[in-house]
Design a protein around this motif. Structure first.
Motif, PDB file in Angstrom:
ATOM      1  N   HIS A 163     -29.461 -45.105 -62.285  1.00 23.56           N
ATOM      2  CA  HIS A 163     -28.317 -44.837 -62.978  1.00 23.56           C
ATOM      3  C   HIS A 163     -26.990 -44.546 -62.265  1.00 23.56           C
ATOM      4  CE1 HIS A 163     -25.717 -43.081 -66.082  1.00 23.56           C
ATOM      5  NE2 HIS A 163     -26.706 -43.720 -67.127  1.00 23.56           N
ATOM      6  N   PRO A 164     -25.791 -45.199 -62.704  1.00 23.01           N
ATOM      7  CA  PRO A 164     -24.512 -45.120 -61.807  1.00 23.01           C
ATOM      8  C   PRO A 164     -24.208 -43.592 -61.624  1.00 23.01           C
ATOM      9  CG  PRO A 164     -24.382 -46.620 -63.436  1.00 23.01           C
ATOM     10  CD  PRO A 164     -25.717 -45.940 -63.970  1.00 23.01           C
ATOM     11  N   TYR A 165     -24.448 -42.595 -62.517  1.00 27.32           N
ATOM     12  CA  TYR A 165     -24.074 -41.416 -62.313  1.00 27.32           C
ATOM     13  C   TYR A 165     -25.063 -40.525 -61.817  1.00 27.32           C
ATOM     14  CZ  TYR A 165     -20.868 -42.601 -66.263  1.00 27.32           C
ATOM     15  OH  TYR A 165     -20.069 -43.402 -66.970  1.00 27.32           O
ATOM     16  N   LEU A 166     -26.055 -41.152 -61.151  1.00 27.65           N
ATOM     17  CA  LEU A 166     -27.142 -40.243 -60.481  1.00 27.65           C
ATOM     18  C   LEU A 166     -27.236 -40.885 -58.914  1.00 27.65           C
ATOM     19  CD1 LEU A 166     -29.578 -39.329 -63.343  1.00 27.65           C
ATOM     20  CD2 LEU A 166     -27.925 -37.817 -62.191  1.00 27.65           C
ATOM     21  N   ALA A 168     -30.687 -40.848 -55.349  1.00 25.02           N
ATOM     22  CA  ALA A 168     -32.096 -40.363 -55.156  1.00 25.02           C
ATOM     23  C   ALA A 168     -32.313 -39.151 -55.158  1.00 25.02           C
ATOM     24  CB  ALA A 168     -32.336 -41.279 -53.892  1.00 25.02           C
ATOM     25  N   TYR A 169     -31.335 -38.345 -54.730  1.00 21.30           N
ATOM     26  CA  TYR A 169     -31.651 -36.852 -54.470  1.00 21.30           C
ATOM     27  C   TYR A 169     -31.631 -36.238 -56.014  1.00 21.30           C
ATOM     28  CZ  TYR A 169     -30.455 -31.969 -53.890  1.00 21.30           C
ATOM     29  OH  TYR A 169     -30.412 -30.661 -53.832  1.00 21.30           O
ATOM     30  N   SER A 170     -30.393 -36.768 -56.725  1.00 21.04           N
ATOM     31  CA  SER A 170     -30.445 -35.718 -58.247  1.00 21.04           C
ATOM     32  C   SER A 170     -31.537 -36.207 -58.780  1.00 21.04           C
ATOM     33  CB  SER A 170     -29.025 -36.463 -58.830  1.00 21.04           C
ATOM     34  OG  SER A 170     -27.866 -36.090 -57.990  1.00 21.04           O
ATOM     35  N   ALA A 171     -32.031 -37.643 -58.687  1.00 20.83           N
ATOM     36  CA  ALA A 171     -33.057 -37.987 -59.678  1.00 20.83           C
ATOM     37  C   ALA A 171     -34.415 -37.186 -59.213  1.00 20.83           C
ATOM     38  CB  ALA A 171     -33.545 -39.608 -59.201  1.00 20.83           C
ATOM     39  N   ARG A 172     -34.582 -36.999 -57.897  1.00 20.70           N
ATOM     40  CA  ARG A 172     -35.781 -36.146 -57.441  1.00 20.70           C
ATOM     41  C   ARG A 172     -35.576 -34.658 -58.156  1.00 20.70           C
ATOM     42  NH1 ARG A 172     -35.263 -39.208 -52.558  1.00 20.70           N
ATOM     43  NH2 ARG A 172     -34.070 -37.321 -51.695  1.00 20.70           N
ATOM     44  N   ALA A 173     -34.332 -34.199 -58.102  1.00 19.41           N
ATOM     45  CA  ALA A 173     -34.120 -32.699 -58.468  1.00 19.41           C
ATOM     46  C   ALA A 173     -34.418 -32.743 -59.766  1.00 19.41           C
ATOM     47  CB  ALA A 173     -32.862 -32.375 -58.093  1.00 19.41           C
ATOM     48  N   TRP A 186     -33.731 -27.972 -71.070  1.00 18.97           N
ATOM     49  CA  TRP A 186     -33.382 -29.411 -70.333  1.00 18.97           C
ATOM     50  C   TRP A 186     -32.084 -30.189 -71.048  1.00 18.97           C
ATOM     51  CZ3 TRP A 186     -38.531 -32.677 -70.804  1.00 18.97           C
ATOM     52  CH2 TRP A 186     -39.708 -31.963 -70.077  1.00 18.97           C
ATOM     53  N   LYS A 187     -30.943 -29.388 -70.381  1.00 18.56           N
ATOM     54  CA  LYS A 187     -29.660 -29.810 -70.841  1.00 18.56           C
ATOM     55  C   LYS A 187     -28.941 -29.997 -69.714  1.00 18.56           C
ATOM     56  CE  LYS A 187     -29.953 -26.464 -74.641  1.00 18.56           C
ATOM     57  NZ  LYS A 187     -30.163 -27.719 -75.864  1.00 18.56           N
ATOM     58  N   ILE A 188     -27.816 -30.922 -69.839  1.00 20.52           N
ATOM     59  CA  ILE A 188     -26.944 -31.314 -68.797  1.00 20.52           C
ATOM     60  C   ILE A 188     -26.317 -29.998 -67.991  1.00 20.52           C
ATOM     61  CG2 ILE A 188     -25.098 -32.779 -68.039  1.00 20.52           C
ATOM     62  CD1 ILE A 188     -27.508 -34.305 -69.137  1.00 20.52           C
ATOM     63  N   ASP A 189     -25.775 -29.038 -68.711  1.00 17.91           N
ATOM     64  CA  ASP A 189     -25.232 -27.918 -68.526  1.00 17.91           C
ATOM     65  C   ASP A 189     -26.219 -27.011 -67.615  1.00 17.91           C
ATOM     66  OD1 ASP A 189     -22.763 -28.205 -69.477  1.00 17.91           O
ATOM     67  OD2 ASP A 189     -22.946 -27.493 -71.243  1.00 17.91           O
ATOM     68  N   SER A 190     -27.454 -27.193 -67.946  1.00 19.73           N
ATOM     69  CA  SER A 190     -28.434 -26.443 -67.079  1.00 19.73           C
ATOM     70  C   SER A 190     -28.729 -27.200 -65.752  1.00 19.73           C
ATOM     71  CB  SER A 190     -29.850 -26.429 -67.999  1.00 19.73           C
ATOM     72  OG  SER A 190     -29.623 -25.605 -69.205  1.00 19.73           O
ATOM     73  N   LEU A 191     -28.431 -28.380 -65.905  1.00 19.56           N
ATOM     74  CA  LEU A 191     -28.619 -29.106 -64.648  1.00 19.56           C
ATOM     75  C   LEU A 191     -27.533 -28.910 -63.635  1.00 19.56           C
ATOM     76  CD1 LEU A 191     -29.912 -32.785 -65.804  1.00 19.56           C
ATOM     77  CD2 LEU A 191     -31.353 -30.995 -64.612  1.00 19.56           C
ATOM     78  N   GLY A 195     -27.484 -26.688 -59.840  1.00 22.11           N
ATOM     79  CA  GLY A 195     -26.965 -27.602 -58.728  1.00 22.11           C
ATOM     80  C   GLY A 195     -27.700 -28.667 -58.626  1.00 22.11           C
ATOM     81  N   VAL A 196     -28.228 -29.099 -59.551  1.00 20.31           N
ATOM     82  CA  VAL A 196     -29.015 -30.336 -59.395  1.00 20.31           C
ATOM     83  C   VAL A 196     -28.302 -31.668 -59.636  1.00 20.31           C
ATOM     84  CG1 VAL A 196     -30.740 -31.754 -60.795  1.00 20.31           C
ATOM     85  CG2 VAL A 196     -31.085 -29.298 -60.652  1.00 20.31           C
ATOM     86  N   ILE A 197     -27.178 -31.664 -60.318  1.00 22.50           N
ATOM     87  CA  ILE A 197     -26.173 -32.573 -60.475  1.00 22.50           C
ATOM     88  C   ILE A 197     -24.875 -32.163 -60.297  1.00 22.50           C
ATOM     89  CG2 ILE A 197     -27.515 -34.179 -62.084  1.00 22.50           C
ATOM     90  CD1 ILE A 197     -25.875 -32.911 -64.475  1.00 22.50           C
ATOM     91  N   SER A 198     -23.947 -33.198 -59.941  1.00 21.15           N
ATOM     92  CA  SER A 198     -22.564 -32.699 -59.464  1.00 21.15           C
ATOM     93  C   SER A 198     -21.811 -32.762 -60.881  1.00 21.15           C
ATOM     94  CB  SER A 198     -22.215 -33.779 -58.604  1.00 21.15           C
ATOM     95  OG  SER A 198     -21.886 -34.997 -59.332  1.00 21.15           O
ATOM     96  N   GLU A 199     -20.403 -32.061 -60.744  1.00 20.71           N
ATOM     97  CA  GLU A 199     -19.748 -32.172 -61.984  1.00 20.71           C
ATOM     98  C   GLU A 199     -19.272 -33.425 -62.514  1.00 20.71           C
ATOM     99  OE1 GLU A 199     -16.154 -29.663 -61.348  1.00 20.71           O
ATOM    100  OE2 GLU A 199     -17.210 -27.866 -61.151  1.00 20.71           O
ATOM    101  N   ARG A 200     -18.959 -34.453 -61.501  1.00 17.41           N
ATOM    102  CA  ARG A 200     -18.936 -35.870 -61.986  1.00 17.41           C
ATOM    103  C   ARG A 200     -19.914 -36.449 -62.664  1.00 17.41           C
ATOM    104  NH1 ARG A 200     -20.278 -40.629 -60.108  1.00 17.41           N
ATOM    105  NH2 ARG A 200     -18.508 -42.373 -60.404  1.00 17.41           N
TER     106      ARG A 200
END
Length: 210
Positions: A163-166, A168-173, A186-191, A195-200
């Protein structure tokens, strides 16, 4: 001798009257045909001046009479917007500034996203600047029923990482997060907080998730 002369004069007079009547009839006939021809030309002129709906992707313009048709303007017919999530590469060629190259890139990016959620995502495609986007935007549409959220809550890491917004590291996390947290979290804000995903990445994914 006088009677024959009078008879001749009478015959000449009758002939003159006959010729005169024939000329009058001929002039009347010419006027009738001339008026009919002018009327046909005027009708043809009006018909040519009226835009035809087939130029705008529809059927012929319905009109009760020529006066109505003469008042129809191109502004009354707007082109049908192109569905950004359903259009093929041929349909995308109708967009201003889009040739085969950009049409294929728009489709490839759509495949990576799963679907476009907003028109502005076109700006994420390399080569499509704000000016080009502004030319395309009025002629495209995105229907809510065609928006599909990426399945980051069940797919394996290898599938999520495309996915363009993720990455390999984010996917594993994300997979690790799923394994160690209940589904209620399981919410985007929780991720983002974990620190699983960046603000972008979070901003992009929120286009698909509430």
């Amino acid at each position: 001798m006088k009677r024959p002369a009078k008879s001749v004069m009478t015959g000449i007079t009758a002939l003159i009257l006959l010729l005169t009547g024939f000329q009058v009839a001929l002039l009347l006939a010419r006027n009738i045909f001339s008026e009919a021809d002018d009327g046909g030309r005027r009708e043809e002129s009006v018909s040519r001046s009226v835009p035809h709906a087939k130029d705008y992707g529809g059927s012929p313009v319905p009109a009760e009479d020529s006066a109505y048709r003469a008042n129809v303007s191109p502004e009354d017919f707007k082109p049908i917007p192109i569905n950004l999530n359903r259009a093929d590469s041929v349909a995308l060629l109708d967009l201003p500034g889009v040739g085969p190259y950009y049409a294929s890139r728009i489709i490839r990016y759509r495949e990576r996203l799963g679907s476009y959620a907003v028109k502005e995502q076109l700006l994420e495609i390399r080569g499509i600047d704000y000016e080009k986007y502004c030319r395309m935007a009025p002629e495209i549409e995105i229907l809510e029923e065609d928006i599909h959220a990426p399945d980051i809550w069940s797919l394996p890491a290898d599938s999520i990482s495309s996915h363009p917004y993720l990455d390999a590291y984010s996917a594993r996390a994300i997979v690790v997060f799923r394994e160690n947290h209940p589904e209620t979290s399981w919410k985007i804000d929780s991720l983002l907080k974990a620190g699983v995903i960046s603000e972008r990445s979070a901003a992009g994914l929120k286009l698909y998730f509430d």
